[in-house]
Design a protein around this motif. Structure first.
Motif, short mmCIF file in Angstrom:
data_model
loop_
_atom_site.label_atom_id
_atom_site.label_comp_id
_atom_site.label_asym_id
_atom_site.label_seq_id
_atom_site.Cartn_x
_atom_site.Cartn_y
_atom_site.Cartn_z
N UNK A 1 0.88 -1.17 0.00
CA UNK A 1 0.00 0.00 0.00
C UNK A 1 0.91 1.22 0.00
N UNK A 2 0.71 2.12 -0.96
CA UNK A 2 1.64 3.23 -1.12
C UNK A 2 0.91 4.55 -1.31
N UNK A 3 1.66 5.63 -1.20
CA UNK A 3 1.16 7.00 -1.33
C UNK A 3 1.75 7.61 -2.61
N UNK A 4 1.13 7.39 -3.76
CA UNK A 4 1.76 7.80 -5.03
C UNK A 4 1.89 9.30 -5.22
N UNK A 5 1.02 10.09 -4.57
CA UNK A 5 1.05 11.54 -4.80
C UNK A 5 1.34 12.34 -3.53
N UNK A 6 1.64 11.67 -2.43
CA UNK A 6 1.91 12.38 -1.19
C UNK A 6 1.10 11.84 -0.05
N UNK A 7 1.19 12.48 1.12
CA UNK A 7 0.59 11.93 2.34
C UNK A 7 -0.92 11.75 2.24
N UNK A 8 -1.38 10.59 2.70
CA UNK A 8 -2.80 10.26 2.71
C UNK A 8 -3.01 9.12 3.68
N UNK A 9 -3.96 9.25 4.57
CA UNK A 9 -4.28 8.20 5.53
C UNK A 9 -5.23 7.19 4.90
N UNK A 10 -4.99 5.91 5.18
CA UNK A 10 -5.87 4.85 4.71
C UNK A 10 -6.34 4.00 5.87
#
Length: 279
Positions: free
Chosen positions: A59-68
């Protein structure tokens, strides 16, 4: 300053809590991996997917910080699912490489083991914040009604509800989450706090499926948590919402040649209940 007390849950040598770190280090090597599935999860949405036992999921953050917000079930038996409270006791309130997510009773076995975490070095910040949180749970429209007196259909709980419907699951199957990329802690009043996610574009966590899994993920409507969702300074954090990316990979065959899926806990008693005897 007093010494920190030891963890209450102490394992015996050689138990399932003793992680074979070299094995999981080898699984973190991307050499020879085959990508079986890859997708990008848009902002304020949810999606469910399968991870077969013995496979690796990123699971990755392709465009910057984001909580999942992540839910996990046994693919064949949704009654076996992530048990956040016991995981906090057996691992910690925030998880990273070599930590496991544990399942509910009567199974109590690892669902997955983390093999890589690019935010592992974040550690503990000056305010006591740590990343990948099991302390709190998903945002939901019910608490939103209490805190903001409005209705909103794209909280993590609702995103997860929609995500699992194609698999025959319902709102009652959605459970306490792992907040991936989220930075949290407890303040001096023992109250839960959230901080802006320290993730950057390209950061990721990877886990190894210890059994056949069904996973569901929500891209949190609060985005990277840099803008309050509730309280006197609250406003819509749409501008700090970003997508998340998921990859499911088959590792090189030789890496898992001697590996076996985890088995349920060995307790075979009847909780002290005696069966009737026929004369």
């Amino acid at each position: 300053m007093t010494d920190t007390p030891p963890a209450a849950y102490q394992s015996r040598p050689g138990s399932i809590l003793d992680v074979d770190r070299p094995f999981y280090d080898r699984l973190a090597d991307t050499t020879g991996r085959e990508v079986l599935e890859s997708f990008v999860l848009p902002i304020r949405s949810g999606r469910a997917w399968e991870v077969p036992a013995g496979h690796v999921c990123r699971i990755s953050t392709p465009e910057g910080p984001q909580v999942g917000d992540l839910n996990v079930w046994n693919r064949h038996n949704p009654r076996e699912r992530l048990w956040a409270a016991r995981t906090r006791q057996l691992q910690s309130a925030h998880v990273t490489r070599y930590d496991r997510l544990w399942s509910t009773l009567p199974y109590l076995r690892p669902l997955l083991t983390f093999v890589a975490d690019t935010l592992e070095s974040y550690g503990v910040d000056a305010e006591g914040g740590r990343v990948h949180d099991l302390l709190g749970t998903r945002c939901d429209p019910y608490v939103n009604r209490i805190l903001a007196d409005t209705d909103f259909d794209f909280h993590c709980h609702s995103n997860l509800v929609r995500a699992v419907l194609p698999y025959g699951l319902t709102e009652f199957d959605v459970h306490d989450v792992l907040n991936v990329f989220q930075c949290t802690g407890l303040n001096a009043d023992d109250q839960y706090f959230m901080k802006a996610s320290p993730a950057r574009a390209g950061d990721f966590v990877e886990f190894f499926a210890e059994q056949d899994l069904l996973c569901a993920l929500s891209t949190c409507p609060a985005g990277d948590l840099s803008i309050p969702l509730w309280g006197p300074d609250a406003r819509d954090p749409l501008e700090v919402c970003r997508p998340l990316e998921v990859e499911v990979c088959r590792p090189a065959a030789e890496l898992t040649a001697s590996w076996e899926p985890t088995r349920p806990a060995a307790y075979a008693g009847l909780h002290g209940v005696t069966l009737p005897r026929w004369s």
